[in-house]
Scaffold this motif. Structure first.
Motif, PDB file in Angstrom:
ATOM      1  N   VAL A   1      -5.588  -2.857  -2.721  1.00  0.00           N
ATOM      2  CA  VAL A   1      -4.350  -3.103  -3.039  1.00  0.00           C
ATOM      3  C   VAL A   1      -3.100  -2.444  -2.277  1.00  0.00           C
ATOM      4  CG1 VAL A   1      -2.350  -3.485  -5.129  1.00  0.00           C
ATOM      5  CG2 VAL A   1      -4.753  -4.102  -5.091  1.00  0.00           C
ATOM      6  N   GLN A   2      -3.384  -1.108  -2.472  1.00  0.00           N
ATOM      7  CA  GLN A   2      -2.588  -0.028  -1.725  1.00  0.00           C
ATOM      8  C   GLN A   2      -2.720   0.139  -0.231  1.00  0.00           C
ATOM      9  OE1 GLN A   2      -2.680   3.791  -4.150  1.00  0.00           O
ATOM     10  NE2 GLN A   2      -2.392   2.386  -6.147  1.00  0.00           N
TER      11      GLN A   2
ATOM     12  N   GLY B   1       1.576   6.999  -7.932  1.00  0.00           N
ATOM     13  CA  GLY B   1       1.707   7.606  -6.229  1.00  0.00           C
ATOM     14  C   GLY B   1       3.089   7.354  -5.820  1.00  0.00           C
TER      15      GLY B   1
ATOM     16  N   ARG C   1      -3.839   8.931  -5.332  1.00  0.00           N
ATOM     17  CA  ARG C   1      -2.880   9.852  -5.856  1.00  0.00           C
ATOM     18  C   ARG C   1      -2.615   9.885  -7.414  1.00  0.00           C
ATOM     19  NH1 ARG C   1       2.658  10.334  -3.359  1.00  0.00           N
ATOM     20  NH2 ARG C   1       2.580  12.164  -4.882  1.00  0.00           N
TER      21      ARG C   1
ATOM     22  N   THR D   1       2.928  -0.401  -3.274  1.00  0.00           N
ATOM     23  CA  THR D   1       2.254  -0.087  -2.307  1.00  0.00           C
ATOM     24  C   THR D   1       1.612   1.430  -2.908  1.00  0.00           C
ATOM     25  OG1 THR D   1       3.967   0.793  -1.041  1.00  0.00           O
ATOM     26  CG2 THR D   1       3.064  -1.340  -0.376  1.00  0.00           C
ATOM     27  N   HIS D   2       2.055   2.068  -3.759  1.00  0.00           N
ATOM     28  CA  HIS D   2       1.396   3.384  -4.215  1.00  0.00           C
ATOM     29  C   HIS D   2       1.309   3.384  -5.743  1.00  0.00           C
ATOM     30  CE1 HIS D   2       3.526   4.345  -0.427  1.00  0.00           C
ATOM     31  NE2 HIS D   2       2.526   4.919  -0.379  1.00  0.00           N
ATOM     32  N   GLY D   3       1.640   2.369  -6.463  1.00  0.00           N
ATOM     33  CA  GLY D   3       1.462   2.689  -7.917  1.00  0.00           C
ATOM     34  C   GLY D   3       2.395   3.334  -8.554  1.00  0.00           C
TER      35      GLY D   3
END
Lengths: 204, 204
Positions: free
Chosen positions: B115-116, A33, B32, A28-30
């Motif tokens: 996606v996030q 992230g 981010r 969800t944040h990579g």
DNA sequence: CATTGATTTGACCAACTGGTAAAACTCACG
DNA sequence: CGTGAGTTTTACCAGTTGGTCAAATCAATG
């Protein structure tokens, strides 16, 4: 693979918890992230405690990726040269759709990585995945040459299957937001079945 | 909109350079994952200098997003109720594919965001985009009811178009890695034309 | 139940990040 | 060519982040 050959009960539990938490956070944040603190909290551990089980943030990510790709490609691997061509492809589509439904986090983790240029995954893609794709494209080619399915570009056909099925996981928030109360997975199987049946059934 | 009504020559040039640099960086690293320093360097400015033109990292991102959505939805908006249904849809598909080819960074920026979980975009999606989708789904419905195109779920049809066309931009690195020297966009237009023609042409 | 290895914690650090302030510089205009 | 607005830089700060380390605690074995 990298950890002790005899994991204790606690090691087993905590490593599993960490990987599950990492999947949630990374997807969800990579990679950039996500923070180690987030993952640790999600796993119910303190940050130093998490780093007792994995040497670094990147190590967690790599282990996750290694495990992912294996199961991720299973449906394609099991495309059977001896089965009925159209049925084989239709089943593949449905299995892939089912994976989007059952493992959306894995799909988004993968999507995140590819969209950002696959910096940590390009080698695997251009070796393992490429080999598998070449093999299965050739299979599709023979099916087309034999007139079992309609002639198209086999790689684009594979891309389309990935794209259409993974879309339901990767763009989940958009799909659901636009469909209101209707569950996307209610109509998706039939939609894709119709699409590929019409696309691939030989004609004239 | 937020900056001075009378931008100087230098302001115009630098704001444009910043937005272009930001598009490049945000689309490959996510919000981010991108740093203000990276964006500034890419734009040929120092960080404080960049922050002279935009109040914050988020402000850059928001301006980028606002500009994006407008042009992004243009092809769908121009789906003409008075045109020939099948031709309208086929043209829409090709226009959308063309946008993936011409503006891959914009596509990836959008993909990253969705996606996030679309944290900075969900409001727009569930208002503006939803309204447009409802309108165009209804149009597709009337075309189906009139027997002009084959009956399917209109929203899933739209999702499929987005998914298939954007895939070439969003998963570009994977697609190219698997296609070797062949340009994906050589065969893609025909592949999609065939797919949607077969899918939508009314039969018996 | 003691002891030893496995596990957990608290305190800490250096690098990085978004953002600020004020001084220094540049440019267009009179 | 001087002057003031517009622009850029230097120095800086506070918060966050990935990661370390030694001390403290826990658990299983004899």
């Amino acid at each position: 693979m990298s950890k002790a050959p005899n994991p204790t009960r606690i090691q087993k539990k905590n490593r599993a918890a960490i990987l599950d938490a990492a999947l949630e956070i990374f997807s969800t944040h990579g990679f950039r992230g996500a923070t180690v603190d987030q993952i640790a909290t999600e796993a119910g551990l303190s940050k130093p405690n998490l780093l007792y089980y994995f040497p670094s943030k990147e190590a967690i990510f790599n282990e996750l990726m290694a495990g992912l790709l294996d199961t991720w490609l299973d449906p394609l691997r099991s495309l059977d040269p001896n089965g009925d061509p159209l049925q084989e492809i239709l089943s593949y589509v449905q299995r892939k759709l089912q994976m989007s439904r059952d493992f959306p986090r894995e799909s988004r983790l993968y999507a995140n990585e590819i969209v950002q240029g696959a910096p940590r995954l390009l080698d695997t893609i251009s070796s393992d995945l490429k080999r598998l794709v070449e093999e299965k494209s050739a299979l599709l080619d023979t099916w087309m040459a034999a007139g079992k399915i309609n002639r198209t570009h086999p790689k684009h056909l594979l891309f389309s299957i990935w794209s259409l099925t993974q879309h339901y996981a990767d763009f989940d928030v958009q799909v659901r937001s636009l469909m209101g109360s209707e569950d996307p997975y209610d109509a998706a199987p039939e939609f894709l079945e119709t699409l590929y049946r019409r696309m691939l059934t030989p004609r004239d």
